[in-house]
Design a protein around this motif. Structure first.
Motif: not given
Length: 477
Positions: A408-411, A445-449, A464-469
Motif C-alpha cells: 500500500m502507498p506509504l504517506a 490523479a498523481r504526479d510520479y517522481w 496527489q494533485r488534489l491535496d498535494g500529499a
C-alpha cells in the motif's frame, strides 16, 4: 574415400541396461539360443577370468562359475541402440551407415579439415562413447569392408592406423573375420591362416569352391570393386522402449533407467542438432496396465543432466499403480536448437538457466504453484500487472518503474517543503502524470517522481494533485 569403422564389442551386454550396473568384479554373460541349446554369446572380463567363453553351453558356464549372472540376448534392443548411435554419429559426418550386428561406418574424408585432423576427430568420437559407457574399437581404410575388419580385430586402446593398410589387410587372421562356419572350416582344411594367403589364390578357383559372392567380397575389401553402402536416415522422432530383466516396485529405482534413456536421447538430439521441450514416459505394469508421465522442460534442451533433474522431481510426486516391467521414453515434438555463441575470451562462467529453474520448481511443487508476472494495459501501477501460469515465452516487463511496489502507498511527511523518508528526498527528472480509473470507481490523479536521498537509495513516490500529499509507492533495487 576414407572410412572410419566403429565396432562395439559389448553391444549385446550394453543393450540390456542391467540394474544395478555390474561392477568389474561381477561375472555376467549374455546367452542366446542356438537350435535347441542355449550358449554363451558374450561374457564380461570377470566371467572370462573364471573360464567362461563364447560358445559354451549354459550348463557348462554355470558349472565353471557358480556366481555367474546370466541374461538373455535382446536383438531388438541391440538394433535400437545401434540406430540411436548412428543418429549420434551424424554430428561428425553426413554419411553414416549401419554395419550390423555391432558396428557403424562413417565416411570422414570430407570432414577431416573441419575437425582439424583425424586425431582430434577420433578423440571426440571415443570420448563421446566413453561418456555413454560404450567400449569401442576403431578401424580405418579406404574401403568400408576393410575398415570394418580392422575395427573387428583391433585393440580397444589402439588408435586406428591408415599407413600401409593393404599390408595390414593381408595380415588379418582368417579365424577372426565374421565369415560363415562353412567357409571357415573349408579354409582351415586348406591350411590357410591369413587373408594374404587367401588373396594369392586364383579367384576363378575360389569362385568355384566358395561361390561368386565370396570372391566379390574379397575384391570389395581390396578396393577392386565398388562397395556401395546405404546411408542411415535418422527417424523424425525419438522412441525407445526397454523390457526390464527385473521388476521395479519403488519409484526411486526408475532414476537409473531414466538416466540411461536420457543419455540416448541426448545423443540422438546432438546428432540431429535438435532439442526437446517435453518428455513422455510410458510405464508398463503387470497385467497389461500402463501409466504415463509428462515432463515439461521449460525450454528446448538436449542436456541429459538437466532433463534427468526435472524427471526426478516429477517422479518424487508420482505413485506407481503396480510393479514396472517396461519403460519407454518418447520425444515426438522436437525443436531446432542453435549452438551457443562463444565469447571473445572463451566460455566464461556458466550462467543460471531461468527456464530450467522454473521447470524444476513446477515439477517439485506442481504446475499451479509457479506463477509469472505479466503486464496489463493499465497506467495505474497497482493494476498494471497480474500473476498467471508460466507461458511458453518469457513475459515482457520492461519499464522505468521499479520492480518492487509497496503493498500500500506509504504517506510521507514533508520537511522544508521536501518529502522525507528517513532522509530528505531530492526529486529527479520530470514527473509522470497519471490520471486514470474514473470508469471503475478507483480514480487516481498523481504526479510520479523518481527521488534519491543522501544515502544513494532510489525511491519512487507520487504527489496527489488534489491535496498535494506525498506517498512512497516503490523502491528501486
Amino acid at each position: 574415400m576414407l572410412w572410419l569403422a566403429l565396432h562395439l564389442p559389448q553391444l549385446p551386454l550394453n543393450a540390456l541396461h542391467l540394474h544395478p550396473t555390474p561392477t568389474p568384479a561381477e561375472p555376467w554373460a549374455v546367452i542366446d539360443r542356438q537350435g535347441r541349446q542355449e550358449k554363451v554369446l558374450l561374457a564380461n572380463a570377470a566371467a572370462q577370468t573364471l573360464g567362461v567363453r563364447s560358445g559354451l553351453r549354459r550348463s557348462a558356464a554355470q558349472a565353471l562359475a557358480a556366481q555367474l549372472q546370466l541374461a538373455r540376448r535382446q536383438p531388438e534392443q541391440e538394433a535400437a541402440l545401434l540406430a540411436n548411435l548412428a543418429t549420434w554419429a551424424l554430428q561428425f559426418t553426413p554419411t553414416v551407415c549401419l554395419d550390423p550386428p555391432a558396428g557403424l561406418l562413417l565416411e570422414i574424408e570430407g570432414c577431416l579439415q573441419y575437425f582439424q585432423g583425424l586425431e582430434r576427430l577420433r578423440s571426440l568420437i571415443s570420448a563421446g562413447l566413453a561418456e555413454m559407457d560404450l567400449p569401442v574399437r576403431l578401424g580405418l581404410a579406404p574401403t568400408p569392408l576393410a575398415a570394418s575388419w580392422f575395427a573387428l580385430t583391433a585393440d580397444e586402446a589402439a588408435p586406428p592406423c591408415f599407413d600401409d593398410w593393404q599390408h595390414r589387410l593381408q595380415q588379418l587372421p582368417l579365424a577372426a573375420l565374421p565369415w560363415p562356419t562353412a567357409w571357415q572350416d573349408s579354409l582351415r582344411e586348406l591350411g590357410l591362416r591369413r587373408l594374404g594367403e587367401l588373396l594369392q589364390l586364383p579367384h576363378a578357383e575360389l569362385a568355384l569352391r566358395f561361390g561368386s559372392d565370396f570372391t566379390q567380397m574379397l575384391a570389395q575389401a581390396c578396393g577392386q570393386q565398388p562397395d556401395p553402402r546405404r546411408p542411415f536416415i535418422p527417424p523424425e522422432h525419438f522412441a525407445r522402449r526397454l523390457e526390464l530383466n527385473w521388476h521395479i516396485e519403488q519409484v526411486e529405482a526408475l532414476g537409473f533407467i531414466a538416466r540411461r534413456l536420457l543419455q540416448e536421447l541426448a545423443a540422438f538430439l546432438l546428432g540431429r542438432g535438435l532439442g526437446v521441450q517435453q518428455l513422455r514416459w510410458q510405464l508398463g505394469h503387470e497385467g497389461g496396465q500402463r501409466s504415463e508421465l509428462l515432463v515439461g522442460l521449460g525450454q528446448p534442451t538436449r542436456a541429459a543432466e538437466a532433463m534427468l533433474a526435472i524427471t526426478r522431481e516429477r517422479l518424487t510426486r508420482f505413485t506407481l499403480p503396480a510393479a514396472v516391467h517396461s519403460v519407454a521414453l518418447l520425444a515426438d515434438s522436437l525443436h531446432r536448437l542453435d549452438g551457443e555463441a562463444l565469447g571473445l575470451f572463451g566460455q566464461g562462467q556458466a550462467q543460471a538457466d531461468f527456464q530450467l529453474l522454473r521447470a524444476r520448481l513446477a515439477a517439485r511443487l506442481g504446475e499451479d504453484a509457479v506463477r509469472e508476472l505479466h503486464c496489463v494495459a493499465d497506467h495505474r501501477p497497482e493494476h498494471a500487472w497480474s500473476s498467471r501460469p508460466p507461458a511458453t515465452s518469457a513475459p515482457s516487463l520492461r519499464s522505468e518503474r521499479p520492480g518492487w511496489l509497496l503493498p500500500m502507498p506509504l504517506a510521507l511527511e514533508t520537511r522544508a517543503e521536501r518529502p522525507w523518508y528517513g532522509e530528505p528526498l531530492t526529486l529527479l527528472g520530470r514527473a509522470e502524470r497519471i490520471e486514470s480509473g474514473w470508469w471503475d470507481g478507483a480514480s487516481v490523479a498523481r504526479d510520479y517522481w523518481q527521488a534519491e536521498g543522501p544515502s544513494g537509495r532510489r525511491y519512487w513516490l507520487y504527489q496527489q494533485r488534489l491535496d498535494g500529499a506525498w506517498f512512497l509507492h516503490g523502491l528501486f533495487a
